[in-house]
Design a protein around this motif. Structure first.
Motif, short mmCIF file in Angstrom:
data_model
loop_
_atom_site.label_atom_id
_atom_site.label_comp_id
_atom_site.label_asym_id
_atom_site.label_seq_id
_atom_site.Cartn_x
_atom_site.Cartn_y
_atom_site.Cartn_z
N PHE A 165 10.80 -0.16 -7.55
CA PHE A 165 10.78 0.17 -8.83
C PHE A 165 12.11 0.90 -9.41
CE2 PHE A 165 8.94 3.61 -6.28
CZ PHE A 165 9.63 4.67 -6.81
N ASP A 166 12.04 0.52 -10.95
CA ASP A 166 13.24 1.11 -11.63
C ASP A 166 13.20 2.82 -11.71
OD1 ASP A 166 14.53 -1.53 -11.74
OD2 ASP A 166 13.12 -1.76 -13.40
N GLY A 167 12.08 3.21 -12.55
CA GLY A 167 11.94 4.67 -12.83
C GLY A 167 10.70 5.04 -12.56
N ILE A 168 10.30 6.10 -13.40
CA ILE A 168 9.00 6.78 -13.24
C ILE A 168 8.54 7.10 -14.64
CG2 ILE A 168 7.81 8.77 -12.28
CD1 ILE A 168 9.69 8.95 -10.16
N LEU A 169 7.20 6.92 -14.68
CA LEU A 169 6.39 7.19 -16.03
C LEU A 169 5.44 8.31 -15.74
CD1 LEU A 169 5.26 5.01 -19.00
CD2 LEU A 169 4.00 6.77 -18.21
N ASP A 215 0.72 -1.14 0.08
CA ASP A 215 0.02 -0.03 -0.03
C ASP A 215 0.90 1.16 0.04
OD1 ASP A 215 -2.12 -1.66 0.19
OD2 ASP A 215 -2.95 -1.02 1.76
N MET A 216 2.11 1.21 -0.29
CA MET A 216 2.94 2.26 -0.19
C MET A 216 3.19 2.83 -1.86
SD MET A 216 5.58 1.38 2.58
CE MET A 216 6.62 3.11 2.43
N SER A 217 3.53 1.96 -2.82
CA SER A 217 3.78 2.24 -4.05
C SER A 217 3.00 1.21 -5.10
CB SER A 217 4.98 2.49 -4.48
OG SER A 217 5.75 1.15 -3.97
N TYR A 218 2.84 1.89 -6.00
CA TYR A 218 1.93 0.86 -7.14
C TYR A 218 2.89 0.97 -8.54
CZ TYR A 218 -2.00 0.90 -4.14
OH TYR A 218 -2.48 0.82 -3.01
N PHE A 219 3.42 0.12 -9.12
CA PHE A 219 4.20 -0.06 -10.28
C PHE A 219 3.82 -1.25 -11.21
CE2 PHE A 219 6.54 -1.75 -6.75
CZ PHE A 219 6.79 -3.06 -7.02
N GLY A 220 4.02 -0.89 -12.60
CA GLY A 220 3.87 -1.74 -13.55
C GLY A 220 5.11 -2.11 -14.51
N THR A 221 5.21 -2.92 -15.39
CA THR A 221 6.08 -3.25 -16.44
C THR A 221 6.01 -2.57 -17.73
OG1 THR A 221 6.48 -5.15 -15.03
CG2 THR A 221 7.61 -5.01 -17.21
N ILE A 222 7.05 -2.05 -18.21
CA ILE A 222 7.15 -1.22 -19.47
C ILE A 222 8.48 -1.91 -20.15
CG2 ILE A 222 5.83 0.71 -18.73
CD1 ILE A 222 8.40 2.21 -19.30
N SER A 223 8.53 -1.56 -21.32
CA SER A 223 9.79 -2.08 -21.99
C SER A 223 10.23 -1.05 -22.97
CB SER A 223 9.82 -3.03 -23.13
OG SER A 223 8.91 -3.18 -23.94
N ILE A 224 11.57 -0.87 -23.02
CA ILE A 224 11.92 0.36 -23.87
C ILE A 224 13.19 -0.37 -25.03
CG2 ILE A 224 13.33 2.61 -23.85
CD1 ILE A 224 12.27 2.87 -21.01
N GLY A 225 13.09 0.00 -26.11
CA GLY A 225 14.26 -0.14 -27.06
C GLY A 225 13.54 -1.68 -27.90
N THR A 226 14.68 -2.12 -28.77
CA THR A 226 14.71 -3.00 -29.83
C THR A 226 15.80 -3.69 -29.64
OG1 THR A 226 13.13 -1.62 -31.13
CG2 THR A 226 13.84 -3.86 -32.03
N PRO A 227 15.96 -4.99 -29.25
CA PRO A 227 14.63 -5.68 -28.43
C PRO A 227 14.46 -5.07 -27.09
CG PRO A 227 16.85 -7.08 -28.34
CD PRO A 227 16.98 -5.77 -29.19
N PRO A 228 13.24 -5.38 -26.52
CA PRO A 228 12.86 -4.81 -25.66
C PRO A 228 13.56 -5.02 -24.19
CG PRO A 228 11.18 -6.15 -26.56
CD PRO A 228 12.11 -6.38 -27.13
N GLN A 229 13.84 -3.76 -23.65
CA GLN A 229 14.54 -4.03 -22.22
C GLN A 229 13.21 -3.81 -21.08
OE1 GLN A 229 18.29 -1.99 -22.01
NE2 GLN A 229 18.29 -1.86 -24.13
N GLN A 230 13.01 -4.59 -20.14
CA GLN A 230 11.99 -4.28 -19.09
C GLN A 230 12.35 -3.42 -18.08
OE1 GLN A 230 10.04 -7.93 -18.23
NE2 GLN A 230 8.72 -8.02 -20.09
N PHE A 231 11.69 -2.80 -17.70
CA PHE A 231 11.66 -1.90 -16.60
C PHE A 231 10.27 -1.67 -15.66
CE2 PHE A 231 14.26 -0.44 -19.77
CZ PHE A 231 15.61 -0.32 -18.95
N THR A 232 10.37 -1.82 -14.35
CA THR A 232 9.20 -1.37 -13.44
C THR A 232 9.00 -0.03 -13.16
OG1 THR A 232 10.40 -1.94 -11.44
CG2 THR A 232 9.16 -3.67 -12.35
N VAL A 233 7.86 0.80 -13.25
CA VAL A 233 7.83 2.10 -13.24
C VAL A 233 6.67 2.40 -12.53
CG1 VAL A 233 9.24 2.74 -15.45
CG2 VAL A 233 6.53 2.36 -15.40
N ILE A 234 6.87 3.49 -11.66
CA ILE A 234 5.63 4.29 -11.07
C ILE A 234 4.88 4.86 -12.13
CG2 ILE A 234 4.78 5.88 -9.52
CD1 ILE A 234 5.81 3.71 -7.94
N PHE A 235 3.54 4.62 -12.29
CA PHE A 235 2.58 5.57 -13.05
C PHE A 235 2.34 6.66 -12.17
CE2 PHE A 235 2.70 1.30 -14.92
CZ PHE A 235 2.83 1.63 -16.43
N ASP A 236 2.80 7.67 -12.65
CA ASP A 236 2.69 9.05 -11.53
C ASP A 236 2.04 10.11 -12.28
OD1 ASP A 236 3.21 10.84 -9.71
OD2 ASP A 236 5.41 11.10 -10.28
#
Length: 376
Positions: free
Chosen positions: A175-179, A70-91
């Motif tokens: 999480f790794d970063g922020i979106l 209940d402190m943070s909520y994050f999801g997984t996105i990918s960046i690049g080709t081929p995709p590199q995965q990151f967890t980010v806060i949807f802020d």
């Protein structure tokens, strides 16, 4: 079948204007009186030109989020080709996308996924620097462009930050970063937010997104791009005009308890912020709230209440655009530590995750409104 549906929507759209009902009231008038017109028009939004030109169909995309205590909520996105995965806060309280880079020199990057530009065939570098300060930390780096995948949507040529330095605070985060999901005017160094590119690239069916946050560490949290889902809320969706198009900022009429206004008397500004865990407010309002719930500071500087008193504490009522939004003690008191989930801040009130767990939120960029309804 598809064209029959489109034809039906066009006819229905014209009926809203042209066909009177009993006692001279049109269908539009009846829906407006019942408080259903806005939802109806969102569901059956039709461009009259669709009778003559093909309709471009976007998508509705669900991005699951992990609830971390209940402190943070994050999801997984990918960046690049081929995709590199990151967890980010949807802020919703910021506008930039950034992730750690392999060039990062801070210890905070060492325990997180790092983007490697040389491993992506679609990466485009720039010499433009990026610096972002948050309430709990900061980052610096450079801006690059690459393909970003979010919830099954592929956003091309997306600007994002490659962090070279990060505050130590981020080393403790899951999480790794922020979106960022706020407005372009809030973006550092003029970067275009991910959501704006989703819309401009024709990926979404509607220019809005919505957020459901689960409680008590449960699964099921989600951000929905391009739509909202009625199963996540009960009762009526109330629409609140924005007072500023930087943050998702609205006017808060008052904060009350047991019929008495204890904060924000005469109105104040507030933002709906998925990236803030607590509810934060201005003084003396926050001190009044802590006093009203019987909270006092412990040796760590936390405001805590008697654990045995939680069940007898009244709701705290946030009145917004004339509508009352109660937040119960089970939400504004941390049930594990019996600590208050209110804290002081400067500038504007922040209705963070404590509030959002109680209310399903629609962030409507098309009309510049916030939609709020009790979670189902």
């Amino acid at each position: 079948m598809k064209w029959l549906l489109l034809l039906g929507l066009v006819v229905l759209s014209e009926c809203l204007v042209k066909i009177p009902l009993h006692k001279g009231k049109s269908l539009r008038d009846r829906l407006r009186e019942d408080g259903k017109l806005r939802d109806f028009l969102k569901t059956y939004r039709v461009d009259p030109s669709s009778k003559y030109f093909p309709i471009m169909e976007g998508q509705v995309s669900n991005e699951p989020m992990t609830n971390y205590m209940d402190m943070s909520y994050f999801g997984t996105i990918s960046i690049g080709t081929p995709p590199q995965q990151f967890t980010v806060i949807f802020d919703s309280g910021s506008s930039n996308l950034w992730v750690p880079s392999t060039s990062c020199t801070s210890s905070a990057c060492s325990n997180h996924n790092q983007f490697n530009p040389s491993s992506s065939s679609t990466f485009q570098s720039t010499s433009q620097s990026l610096s972002i300060a948050y309430g709990t930390g900061s980052m610096t780096g450079v801006i690059g462009y690459d393909t970003v995948q979010v919830g099954g949507l592929t956003v091309t040529s997306q600007e994002f930050g490659l962090a070279y330095t990060e505050a130590d605070f981020f080393s403790q985060m899951q999480f790794d970063g922020i979106l960022g999901l706020a407005f372009p005017s809030l973006a550092s160094d003029g970067a275009t937010p991910v959501f704006d590119n989703m819309w401009s690239q024709g990926l979404l069916s509607q220019d809005l997104f919505s957020v459901y946050l689960s409680a008590n560490g449960a699964s099921g949290s989600v951000v929905i791009f391009g739509g909202y889902e009625t199963s996540y809320y009960s009762g009526t969706m109330n629409w609140i005009p924005l007072s500023s198009e930087t943050y998702w900022q609205i006017t808060l009429d008052s904060v009350s308890m047991n019929g008495n206004i204890i904060a924000c008397n005469g109105g104040c500004q507030a933002i709906i912020d998925t990236g803030t865990s607590l509810i934060a407010g201005l003084e003396p309002g926050i001190s009044n709230i802590q006093s009203a719930i019987g909270a006092s500071q412990n040796s760590y500087g936390e405001y805590v209440v008697n654990c045995n008193s939680i069940s007898s504490l009244s709701d705290i009522i946030f009145t917004i655009n004339g509508v009352q939004y109660p937040v119960p003690a089970s939400a504004y008191i941390n049930q594990n530590s019996c600590s208050s989930n209110f804290q002081d801040t400067s500038g504007v009130w922040i209705l963070g995750d404590v509030f959002i767990r109680e209310y399903y939120v629609v962030f409507d960029r098309a009309s510049n409104y916030i939609g709020l309804a009790p979670v189902a």
